[in-house]
Design an enzyme around this catalytic site. Structure first.
Site, PDB file in Angstrom:
ATOM      1  N   ALA A  55      36.388  30.503  36.880  1.00 10.63           N
ATOM      2  CA  ALA A  55      36.027  31.251  35.680  1.00 10.63           C
ATOM      3  C   ALA A  55      36.333  32.722  35.966  1.00 10.63           C
ATOM      4  O   ALA A  55      36.385  33.145  37.129  1.00 10.63           O
ATOM      5  CB  ALA A  55      34.549  31.057  35.390  1.00 10.63           C
ATOM      6  N   GLY A 102      35.547  27.149  38.364  1.00  9.55           N
ATOM      7  CA  GLY A 102      35.882  26.594  37.041  1.00  9.55           C
ATOM      8  C   GLY A 102      37.233  25.897  37.026  1.00  9.55           C
ATOM      9  O   GLY A 102      37.453  24.987  36.224  1.00  9.55           O
ATOM     10  N   GLU A 130      36.531  22.541  38.256  1.00 10.38           N
ATOM     11  CA  GLU A 130      35.736  21.881  37.209  1.00 10.38           C
ATOM     12  C   GLU A 130      36.614  21.453  36.034  1.00 10.38           C
ATOM     13  O   GLU A 130      36.447  20.364  35.483  1.00 10.38           O
ATOM     14  CB  GLU A 130      34.619  22.834  36.745  1.00 10.38           C
ATOM     15  CG  GLU A 130      33.627  23.086  37.882  1.00 10.38           C
ATOM     16  CD  GLU A 130      32.613  24.177  37.552  1.00 10.38           C
ATOM     17  OE1 GLU A 130      33.044  25.348  37.435  1.00 10.38           O
ATOM     18  OE2 GLU A 130      31.434  23.868  37.415  1.00 10.38           O
ATOM     19  N   GLU A 136      31.207  29.049  44.180  1.00 10.13           N
ATOM     20  CA  GLU A 136      30.277  29.902  43.427  1.00 10.13           C
ATOM     21  C   GLU A 136      29.135  30.421  44.292  1.00 10.13           C
ATOM     22  O   GLU A 136      28.621  31.517  44.066  1.00 10.13           O
ATOM     23  CB  GLU A 136      29.703  29.142  42.226  1.00 10.13           C
ATOM     24  CG  GLU A 136      30.686  28.887  41.106  1.00 10.13           C
ATOM     25  CD  GLU A 136      31.487  27.597  41.253  1.00 10.13           C
ATOM     26  OE1 GLU A 136      31.489  27.017  42.369  1.00 10.13           O
ATOM     27  OE2 GLU A 136      32.112  27.169  40.271  1.00 10.13           O
TER      28      GLU A 136
HETATM   29  N1  CO8 Z   1      38.356  35.762  38.121  1.00  8.20           N
HETATM   30  C1  CO8 Z   1      39.018  36.895  37.811  1.00  8.20           C
HETATM   31  N2  CO8 Z   1      40.096  37.326  38.486  1.00  8.20           N
HETATM   32  C2  CO8 Z   1      40.526  36.582  39.522  1.00  8.20           C
HETATM   33  C3  CO8 Z   1      39.874  35.407  39.912  1.00  8.20           C
HETATM   34  C4  CO8 Z   1      38.750  34.982  39.152  1.00  8.20           C
HETATM   35  N3  CO8 Z   1      38.097  33.837  39.403  1.00  8.20           N
HETATM   36  N4  CO8 Z   1      40.517  34.895  41.001  1.00  8.20           N
HETATM   37  C5  CO8 Z   1      41.529  35.724  41.272  1.00  8.20           C
HETATM   38  N5  CO8 Z   1      41.537  36.758  40.384  1.00  8.20           N
HETATM   39  C6  CO8 Z   1      42.460  37.906  40.335  1.00  8.20           C
HETATM   40  C7  CO8 Z   1      42.174  38.889  41.453  1.00  8.20           C
HETATM   41  O1  CO8 Z   1      41.114  39.737  41.108  1.00  8.20           O
HETATM   42  C8  CO8 Z   1      43.499  39.587  41.564  1.00  8.20           C
HETATM   43  O2  CO8 Z   1      43.603  40.526  40.520  1.00  8.20           O
HETATM   44  P1  CO8 Z   1      44.081  42.061  40.812  1.00  8.20           P
HETATM   45  O3  CO8 Z   1      45.514  41.883  41.278  1.00  8.20           O
HETATM   46  O4  CO8 Z   1      43.948  42.728  39.496  1.00  8.20           O
HETATM   47  O5  CO8 Z   1      43.196  42.573  41.886  1.00  8.20           O
HETATM   48  C9  CO8 Z   1      44.521  38.481  41.287  1.00  8.20           C
HETATM   49  O6  CO8 Z   1      43.791  37.464  40.600  1.00  8.20           O
HETATM   50  C10 CO8 Z   1      45.111  37.882  42.537  1.00  8.20           C
HETATM   51  O7  CO8 Z   1      44.042  37.450  43.369  1.00  8.20           O
HETATM   52  P2  CO8 Z   1      43.894  37.875  44.912  1.00  8.20           P
HETATM   53  O8  CO8 Z   1      44.511  39.201  45.150  1.00  8.20           O
HETATM   54  O9  CO8 Z   1      42.458  37.701  45.308  1.00  8.20           O
HETATM   55  O10 CO8 Z   1      44.799  36.731  45.597  1.00  8.20           O
HETATM   56  P3  CO8 Z   1      44.671  36.182  47.100  1.00  8.20           P
HETATM   57  O11 CO8 Z   1      45.890  35.360  47.327  1.00  8.20           O
HETATM   58  O12 CO8 Z   1      44.341  37.266  48.050  1.00  8.20           O
HETATM   59  O13 CO8 Z   1      43.376  35.186  47.061  1.00  8.20           O
HETATM   60  C11 CO8 Z   1      41.928  33.494  46.134  1.00  8.20           C
HETATM   61  C12 CO8 Z   1      43.377  34.022  46.274  1.00  8.20           C
HETATM   62  C13 CO8 Z   1      41.414  32.983  47.478  1.00  8.20           C
HETATM   63  C14 CO8 Z   1      41.966  32.322  45.133  1.00  8.20           C
HETATM   64  C15 CO8 Z   1      40.999  34.617  45.612  1.00  8.20           C
HETATM   65  O14 CO8 Z   1      41.600  35.208  44.456  1.00  8.20           O
HETATM   66  C16 CO8 Z   1      39.608  34.173  45.239  1.00  8.20           C
HETATM   67  O15 CO8 Z   1      38.790  33.916  46.104  1.00  8.20           O
HETATM   68  N6  CO8 Z   1      39.324  34.105  43.913  1.00  8.20           N
HETATM   69  C17 CO8 Z   1      38.016  33.795  43.388  1.00  8.20           C
HETATM   70  C18 CO8 Z   1      37.687  32.333  43.581  1.00  8.20           C
HETATM   71  C19 CO8 Z   1      36.300  32.061  43.070  1.00  8.20           C
HETATM   72  O16 CO8 Z   1      35.305  32.530  43.577  1.00  8.20           O
HETATM   73  N7  CO8 Z   1      36.231  31.246  42.009  1.00  8.20           N
HETATM   74  C20 CO8 Z   1      34.976  30.869  41.419  1.00  8.20           C
HETATM   75  C21 CO8 Z   1      34.684  31.763  40.253  1.00  8.20           C
HETATM   76  S1  CO8 Z   1      33.086  31.447  39.570  1.00  8.20           S
HETATM   77  C22 CO8 Z   1      33.317  30.063  38.617  1.00  8.20           C
HETATM   78  O17 CO8 Z   1      34.405  29.569  38.459  1.00  8.20           O
HETATM   79  C23 CO8 Z   1      32.163  29.393  37.936  1.00  8.20           C
HETATM   80  C24 CO8 Z   1      31.041  30.287  37.863  1.00  8.20           C
HETATM   81  C25 CO8 Z   1      29.869  29.551  37.342  1.00  8.20           C
HETATM   82  C26 CO8 Z   1      28.859  30.536  36.874  1.00  8.20           C
HETATM   83  C27 CO8 Z   1      27.787  29.892  36.107  1.00  8.20           C
HETATM   84  C28 CO8 Z   1      27.382  30.738  34.915  1.00  8.20           C
HETATM   85  C29 CO8 Z   1      26.695  29.963  33.821  1.00  8.20           C
END
Ligand code: CO8
Length: 257
Positions: free
Chosen positions: A65, A108, A111, A131
């Site tokens: 997400a 997400g 999911e 998460e």
């Molecule tokens: N959301 C927003 N932006 C993202 C996300 C994300 N989930 N993942 C990556 N991006 C963006 C980065 O911010 C980056 O943007 P920018 O260039 O502007 O800085 C761009 O994508 C590229 O990402 P990275 O530079 O981080 O790329 P890497 O190759 O270094 O890393 C990873 C790749 C390992 C996938 C890393 O991006 C990462 O860890 N991402 C987040 C993964 C994560 O934690 N996902 C779970 C999100 S929470 C969710 O899905 C459910 C939440 C439930 C909440 C419940 C509420 C009711």
């Protein structure tokens, strides 16, 4: 019709939907949800389409997400808007949807893949529910669907440590149906979808409904439901055609009736 966050293409009777926010690793925000709901409603309503494939990019199916969209929200915003509830609309798609996953399917993203009917994984696929590392928990069904797919031990391990699972472990655990080389992923998924789209449409709907019922009912209720739906298919013209075609050693010619 063109969308802001996804690409939609028809390949014969297969609808190929590609998540298209590469700059954010296909993070799922409200625009993606709105686009997917619209595209999948059209797919379901289009009698020329029999099966869909949902895919992402080489690096990421979807990295979760959209953290940037959620980060400043409070409890009242989340609870008041019933945040993420809209994704349930995606799971109400009646025709089959195959997830074709390469690269990251995290949070997400994992999911969403699990909301599809089955997952074909590229050898580069990585699944995870990270998460916990953000001090939250899965919110789009991940804890429930992962536990049903891989059992308690692995689901707990994944959700509590936030670690990723590679394609081979995911296949061993039953999360994905097959692994294919990354370069062949989309073609293989479209080919599989075309096979499904070539079956009698009502039997495809029935088979999907039946397997899904296995996760919602007791065994006795599920078996009863299966028998009734099996009986019901004998009221279709395609059942007559399917069995006649077998006896006459020719392919079936379906009418969807
Ligand atoms: N959301 C927003 N932006 C993202 C996300 C994300 N989930 N993942 C990556 N991006 C963006 C980065 O911010 C980056 O943007 P920018 O260039 O502007 O800085 C761009 O994508 C590229 O990402 P990275 O530079 O981080 O790329 P890497 O190759 O270094 O890393 C990873 C790749 C390992 C996938 C890393 O991006 C990462 O860890 N991402 C987040 C993964 C994560 O934690 N996902 C779970 C999100 S929470 C969710 O899905 C459910 C939440 C439930 C909440 C419940 C509420 C009711």
């Amino acid at each position: 019709m063109s969308y802001e966050t996804i690409l939609v293409e028809q390949r014969g009777a297969v609808t190929l939907v590609t998540l298209n926010r590469p700059q954010a690793l296909n993070a799922l925000n409200s625009a993606v949800l709105a686009d997917l709901l619209d595209a999948f409603a059209k797919f379901d309503a289009d009698a020329s389409q029999g099966c869909a494939v949902l895919t992402g990019g080489e690096k990421a199916f979807a990295a979760g997400a959209d953290i940037k969209e959620m980060s400043s929200q409070g409890f009242a915003d989340m609870y008041g808007s019933n945040f993420f509830a809209g994704w349930e609309g995606f799971t109400r798609t009646r025709k089959p949807v195959i997830a074709a996953v390469a690269g990251f399917a995290l949070g997400g993203g994992c999911e969403l893949a699990m909301m599809c009917d089955f997952i074909l994984a590229a050898d580069t696929a990585k699944f995870g529910q990270p998460e916990v590392k953000l001090a939250v928990a899965p919110g789009m069904g991940g804890s429930q669907r992962l536990a049903r797919a891989v059992g308690k031990a692995k689901a707990m391990d994944m959700c509590l440590t936030g670690r990723m699972m590679g394609a081979e472990e995911a296949e061993r655990a039953g999360l994905v149906s097959r692994i294919v080389p990354a370069a062949d992923l989309v073609e293989e998924a479209v080919k599989t979808a075309a096979t499904i789209a070539g079956m009698a449409p009502l039997s495809v709907l029935a088979n999907k409904e039946l397997v899904n019922a296995a996760f919602e009912t007791t065994l006795a209720q599920g078996v009863q439901f299966e028998r009734r739906l099996f009986h019901g298919l004998f009221g279709t013209a395609d059942q007559k055609e399917g069995m006649a075609a077998f006896v006459e050693k020719r392919p079936g010619n379906w009418t969807g009736k």
